[in-house]
Scaffold this active site. Sequence first.
Site, PDB file in Angstrom:
ATOM      1  N   CYS A   7       0.881  -1.162   0.000  1.00  0.00           N
ATOM      2  CA  CYS A   7       0.000   0.000   0.000  1.00  0.00           C
ATOM      3  C   CYS A   7       0.922   1.215   0.000  1.00  0.00           C
ATOM      4  O   CYS A   7       2.147   1.064   0.068  1.00  0.00           O
ATOM      5  CB  CYS A   7      -0.889  -0.026   1.247  1.00  0.00           C
ATOM      6  SG  CYS A   7      -2.352   1.016   1.129  1.00  0.00           S
ATOM      7  N   THR A   8       0.367   2.386  -0.066  1.00  0.00           N
ATOM      8  CA  THR A   8       1.218   3.570  -0.058  1.00  0.00           C
ATOM      9  C   THR A   8       1.866   3.756   1.315  1.00  0.00           C
ATOM     10  O   THR A   8       3.076   3.746   1.444  1.00  0.00           O
ATOM     11  CB  THR A   8       0.424   4.829  -0.463  1.00  0.00           C
ATOM     12  OG1 THR A   8      -0.135   4.624  -1.763  1.00  0.00           O
ATOM     13  CG2 THR A   8       1.324   6.058  -0.498  1.00  0.00           C
ATOM     14  N   GLY A   9       1.041   3.899   2.367  1.00  0.00           N
ATOM     15  CA  GLY A   9       1.578   4.191   3.694  1.00  0.00           C
ATOM     16  C   GLY A   9       1.868   2.987   4.561  1.00  0.00           C
ATOM     17  O   GLY A   9       2.551   3.116   5.573  1.00  0.00           O
ATOM     18  N   SER A  11      -0.034   1.527   6.624  1.00  0.00           N
ATOM     19  CA  SER A  11      -0.519   1.783   7.976  1.00  0.00           C
ATOM     20  C   SER A  11      -1.930   1.264   8.199  1.00  0.00           C
ATOM     21  O   SER A  11      -2.362   1.154   9.343  1.00  0.00           O
ATOM     22  CB  SER A  11      -0.491   3.290   8.273  1.00  0.00           C
ATOM     23  OG  SER A  11      -1.416   3.975   7.440  1.00  0.00           O
ATOM     24  N   CYS A  12      -2.640   0.908   7.127  1.00  0.00           N
ATOM     25  CA  CYS A  12      -4.057   0.586   7.280  1.00  0.00           C
ATOM     26  C   CYS A  12      -4.465  -0.639   6.460  1.00  0.00           C
ATOM     27  O   CYS A  12      -4.510  -1.757   6.963  1.00  0.00           O
ATOM     28  CB  CYS A  12      -4.872   1.820   6.912  1.00  0.00           C
ATOM     29  SG  CYS A  12      -6.626   1.690   7.248  1.00  0.00           S
ATOM     30  N   ARG A  13      -4.763  -0.438   5.170  1.00  0.00           N
ATOM     31  CA  ARG A  13      -5.305  -1.522   4.339  1.00  0.00           C
ATOM     32  C   ARG A  13      -4.353  -2.696   4.193  1.00  0.00           C
ATOM     33  O   ARG A  13      -4.753  -3.858   4.341  1.00  0.00           O
ATOM     34  CB  ARG A  13      -5.694  -0.982   2.954  1.00  0.00           C
ATOM     35  CG  ARG A  13      -6.874  -0.027   3.019  1.00  0.00           C
ATOM     36  CD  ARG A  13      -7.028   0.739   1.743  1.00  0.00           C
ATOM     37  NE  ARG A  13      -5.968   1.749   1.670  1.00  0.00           N
ATOM     38  CZ  ARG A  13      -5.824   2.612   0.686  1.00  0.00           C
ATOM     39  NH1 ARG A  13      -6.649   2.569  -0.351  1.00  0.00           N
ATOM     40  NH2 ARG A  13      -4.861   3.511   0.696  1.00  0.00           N
ATOM     41  N   THR A  60       4.733  -3.649  12.037  1.00  0.00           N
ATOM     42  CA  THR A  60       5.485  -2.419  11.800  1.00  0.00           C
ATOM     43  C   THR A  60       5.179  -1.912  10.394  1.00  0.00           C
ATOM     44  O   THR A  60       4.861  -2.694   9.495  1.00  0.00           O
ATOM     45  CB  THR A  60       6.994  -2.661  11.948  1.00  0.00           C
ATOM     46  OG1 THR A  60       7.401  -3.694  11.047  1.00  0.00           O
ATOM     47  CG2 THR A  60       7.359  -3.053  13.375  1.00  0.00           C
ATOM     48  N   ASP A  62       6.626  -0.715   7.238  1.00  0.00           N
ATOM     49  CA  ASP A  62       7.942  -0.826   6.619  1.00  0.00           C
ATOM     50  C   ASP A  62       7.949  -0.337   5.172  1.00  0.00           C
ATOM     51  O   ASP A  62       6.933  -0.415   4.488  1.00  0.00           O
ATOM     52  CB  ASP A  62       8.398  -2.287   6.625  1.00  0.00           C
ATOM     53  CG  ASP A  62       8.468  -2.868   8.026  1.00  0.00           C
ATOM     54  OD1 ASP A  62       8.925  -2.154   8.938  1.00  0.00           O
ATOM     55  OD2 ASP A  62       8.048  -4.026   8.203  1.00  0.00           O
ATOM     56  N   CYS A  79      -3.948  -0.560  -3.003  1.00  0.00           N
ATOM     57  CA  CYS A  79      -4.397   0.806  -3.266  1.00  0.00           C
ATOM     58  C   CYS A  79      -3.856   1.251  -4.617  1.00  0.00           C
ATOM     59  O   CYS A  79      -2.840   0.735  -5.084  1.00  0.00           O
ATOM     60  CB  CYS A  79      -3.970   1.762  -2.154  1.00  0.00           C
ATOM     61  SG  CYS A  79      -2.234   2.194  -2.118  1.00  0.00           S
TER      62      CYS A  79
END
Length: 151
Positions: A7-9, A11-13, A60, A62, A79
């Site tokens: 994903c891009t960040g 942090s979520c999906r 984490t 990464d 995404c």
Amino acid sequence: MNVLILCTGNSCRSQMAHGFLQSFDKNITVRSAGTQAAGKLNAGAVKAMAEVGIDISHHTSDSVDMYLGEEWDYVITVCGGANEACPMFTGKVAQRLHIGFDDPSHAEGTLPFIESEFRRVRDEIKNRFYEFYIKEIKKQELPKCSCGGSC
């Protein structure tokens, strides 16, 4: 079986997909990463996953850079940004897939609405990754017929 979810960040999906896929089969090596890793998990994603009994709080966030030289059976983007920015892997990638989802971290409104968006996306991720697991991973584990065909 080695699966990398991007994903891009990260942090979520991708973290939710990582948690679900690992919960379906502990024998799969699952990693998640971001093309622009946020460095931390989204609290809404952690909470939504805890509601269904999956603890991703120890994950984490990464960078994809740490996985570029490794071999992957699947690299899956979740995404559009990661799909478009997916880097070239110097390692072997057997299959690259895109299974896209809305980003619940962009939801605006009341807290109950935002939480419902995290749950909606979480449930979509669970369903789509379970379908992927059954159709792609489990089928590879089926024993071959002794005659060499598909009896």
